[in-house]
Design a protein around this motif. Sequence first.
Motif, PDB file in Angstrom:
ATOM      1  N   LEU A 215       3.945   5.791  -5.521  1.00 22.82           N
ATOM      2  CA  LEU A 215       3.941   5.840  -6.982  1.00 22.82           C
ATOM      3  C   LEU A 215       2.869   6.800  -7.490  1.00 22.82           C
ATOM      4  O   LEU A 215       3.121   7.616  -8.380  1.00 22.82           O
ATOM      5  N   GLY A 216       1.699   6.748  -6.907  1.00 22.87           N
ATOM      6  CA  GLY A 216       0.626   7.659  -7.308  1.00 22.87           C
ATOM      7  C   GLY A 216       0.957   9.108  -7.026  1.00 22.87           C
ATOM      8  O   GLY A 216       0.744   9.984  -7.870  1.00 22.87           O
ATOM      9  N   LEU A 217       1.503   9.374  -5.850  1.00 19.04           N
ATOM     10  CA  LEU A 217       1.854  10.746  -5.498  1.00 19.04           C
ATOM     11  C   LEU A 217       2.990  11.286  -6.359  1.00 19.04           C
ATOM     12  O   LEU A 217       2.988  12.460  -6.734  1.00 19.04           O
ATOM     13  N   SER A 218       3.945  10.439  -6.702  1.00 22.89           N
ATOM     14  CA  SER A 218       5.045  10.914  -7.548  1.00 22.89           C
ATOM     15  C   SER A 218       4.552  11.194  -8.964  1.00 22.89           C
ATOM     16  O   SER A 218       5.044  12.121  -9.624  1.00 22.89           O
ATOM     17  N   THR A 219       3.578  10.460  -9.437  1.00 20.55           N
ATOM     18  CA  THR A 219       3.004  10.721 -10.755  1.00 20.55           C
ATOM     19  C   THR A 219       2.269  12.063 -10.757  1.00 20.55           C
ATOM     20  O   THR A 219       2.416  12.863 -11.682  1.00 20.55           O
ATOM     21  N   VAL A 220       1.505  12.327  -9.723  1.00 20.15           N
ATOM     22  CA  VAL A 220       0.787  13.604  -9.613  1.00 20.15           C
ATOM     23  C   VAL A 220       1.774  14.761  -9.471  1.00 20.15           C
ATOM     24  O   VAL A 220       1.604  15.821 -10.088  1.00 20.15           O
ATOM     25  N   ALA A 221       2.817  14.573  -8.689  1.00 19.24           N
ATOM     26  CA  ALA A 221       3.828  15.617  -8.528  1.00 19.24           C
ATOM     27  C   ALA A 221       4.533  15.901  -9.852  1.00 19.24           C
ATOM     28  O   ALA A 221       4.798  17.052 -10.198  1.00 19.24           O
ATOM     29  N   GLY A 222       4.823  14.855 -10.620  1.00 14.35           N
ATOM     30  CA  GLY A 222       5.442  15.035 -11.932  1.00 14.35           C
ATOM     31  C   GLY A 222       4.545  15.814 -12.874  1.00 14.35           C
ATOM     32  O   GLY A 222       5.014  16.660 -13.648  1.00 14.35           O
ATOM     33  N   ALA A 223       3.258  15.549 -12.825  1.00 17.34           N
ATOM     34  CA  ALA A 223       2.312  16.283 -13.670  1.00 17.34           C
ATOM     35  C   ALA A 223       2.242  17.754 -13.258  1.00 17.34           C
ATOM     36  O   ALA A 223       2.144  18.641 -14.115  1.00 17.34           O
ATOM     37  N   ALA A 224       2.314  18.025 -11.970  1.00 14.89           N
ATOM     38  CA  ALA A 224       2.289  19.417 -11.497  1.00 14.89           C
ATOM     39  C   ALA A 224       3.539  20.163 -11.950  1.00 14.89           C
ATOM     40  O   ALA A 224       3.462  21.314 -12.391  1.00 14.89           O
ATOM     41  N   VAL A 225       4.683  19.514 -11.875  1.00  9.42           N
ATOM     42  CA  VAL A 225       5.935  20.131 -12.340  1.00  9.42           C
ATOM     43  C   VAL A 225       5.865  20.388 -13.839  1.00  9.42           C
ATOM     44  O   VAL A 225       6.262  21.451 -14.324  1.00  9.42           O
ATOM     45  N   LEU A 226       5.351  19.430 -14.582  1.00 10.97           N
ATOM     46  CA  LEU A 226       5.212  19.603 -16.026  1.00 10.97           C
ATOM     47  C   LEU A 226       4.287  20.769 -16.350  1.00 10.97           C
ATOM     48  O   LEU A 226       4.550  21.553 -17.257  1.00 10.97           O
ATOM     49  N   GLY A 227       3.204  20.907 -15.607  1.00 11.60           N
ATOM     50  CA  GLY A 227       2.277  22.021 -15.834  1.00 11.60           C
ATOM     51  C   GLY A 227       2.958  23.370 -15.651  1.00 11.60           C
ATOM     52  O   GLY A 227       2.757  24.290 -16.444  1.00 11.60           O
ATOM     53  N   GLN A 228       3.780  23.482 -14.623  1.00 15.74           N
ATOM     54  CA  GLN A 228       4.507  24.728 -14.391  1.00 15.74           C
ATOM     55  C   GLN A 228       5.545  24.978 -15.480  1.00 15.74           C
ATOM     56  O   GLN A 228       5.734  26.105 -15.929  1.00 15.74           O
ATOM     57  N   ARG A 229       6.215  23.909 -15.908  1.00 14.97           N
ATOM     58  CA  ARG A 229       7.199  24.043 -16.985  1.00 14.97           C
ATOM     59  C   ARG A 229       6.529  24.473 -18.285  1.00 14.97           C
ATOM     60  O   ARG A 229       7.039  25.334 -19.010  1.00 14.97           O
ATOM     61  N   LEU A 230       5.370  23.903 -18.584  1.00 19.78           N
ATOM     62  CA  LEU A 230       4.629  24.284 -19.785  1.00 19.78           C
ATOM     63  C   LEU A 230       4.163  25.733 -19.715  1.00 19.78           C
ATOM     64  O   LEU A 230       4.240  26.462 -20.703  1.00 19.78           O
TER      65      LEU A 230
ATOM     66  N   CYS B 128       0.830  -1.213   0.000  1.00 20.15           N
ATOM     67  CA  CYS B 128       0.000   0.000   0.000  1.00 20.15           C
ATOM     68  C   CYS B 128       0.860   1.257   0.000  1.00 20.15           C
ATOM     69  O   CYS B 128       0.562   2.221  -0.714  1.00 20.15           O
ATOM     70  N   THR B 129       1.937   1.252   0.760  1.00 18.83           N
ATOM     71  CA  THR B 129       2.840   2.404   0.810  1.00 18.83           C
ATOM     72  C   THR B 129       3.494   2.636  -0.546  1.00 18.83           C
ATOM     73  O   THR B 129       3.599   3.768  -1.019  1.00 18.83           O
ATOM     74  N   ALA B 130       3.930   1.563  -1.199  1.00 18.44           N
ATOM     75  CA  ALA B 130       4.549   1.689  -2.524  1.00 18.44           C
ATOM     76  C   ALA B 130       3.552   2.209  -3.548  1.00 18.44           C
ATOM     77  O   ALA B 130       3.895   3.069  -4.376  1.00 18.44           O
ATOM     78  N   SER B 131       2.331   1.733  -3.504  1.00 19.40           N
ATOM     79  CA  SER B 131       1.299   2.212  -4.431  1.00 19.40           C
ATOM     80  C   SER B 131       1.000   3.687  -4.216  1.00 19.40           C
ATOM     81  O   SER B 131       0.866   4.457  -5.166  1.00 19.40           O
ATOM     82  N   LEU B 132       0.895   4.087  -2.974  1.00 22.17           N
ATOM     83  CA  LEU B 132       0.636   5.488  -2.648  1.00 22.17           C
ATOM     84  C   LEU B 132       1.796   6.378  -3.100  1.00 22.17           C
ATOM     85  O   LEU B 132       1.585   7.443  -3.680  1.00 22.17           O
TER      86      LEU B 132
END
Length: 116
Positions: free
Chosen positions: A27-42, A21-25
């Motif tokens: 992974l999900g949070l890092s994906t969302v964080a990556g999308a937020a960083v990409l949004g700012q970069r864009l 459960c910790t690994a899944s959480l």
Amino acid sequence: MRTRRWPLMAGTMLAAGVIGCTASLALGLSTVAGAAVLGQRLAGAADAAALAAADAASGAVEGTPCERAAELAAHAGVMVSRCDLDGLVATITVSTRYLGFAAGATARAGPAPGSQ
């Protein structure tokens, strides 16, 4: 003497479940964080490209507006998917892909309304 192994096995299963459960959480949070960083970069790339296009349209720098915007966007690792000019006002849309999904941002730059 007979030994019981059930409590040890139950603890192992519980630990494996908690780790899963910790690994899944994570992974999900890092994906969302990556999308937020990409949004700012864009957003930053769209702003810079729109400013470059507006500068070229006004004659402050050499070149054609859309080519200047594409050049600047390429330095940021994105591409211009749309370039519109209305007088000295440039509206630029940049895009890229993230985890197989299209992502984009739009920015507008030019003189203040009424100052032309």
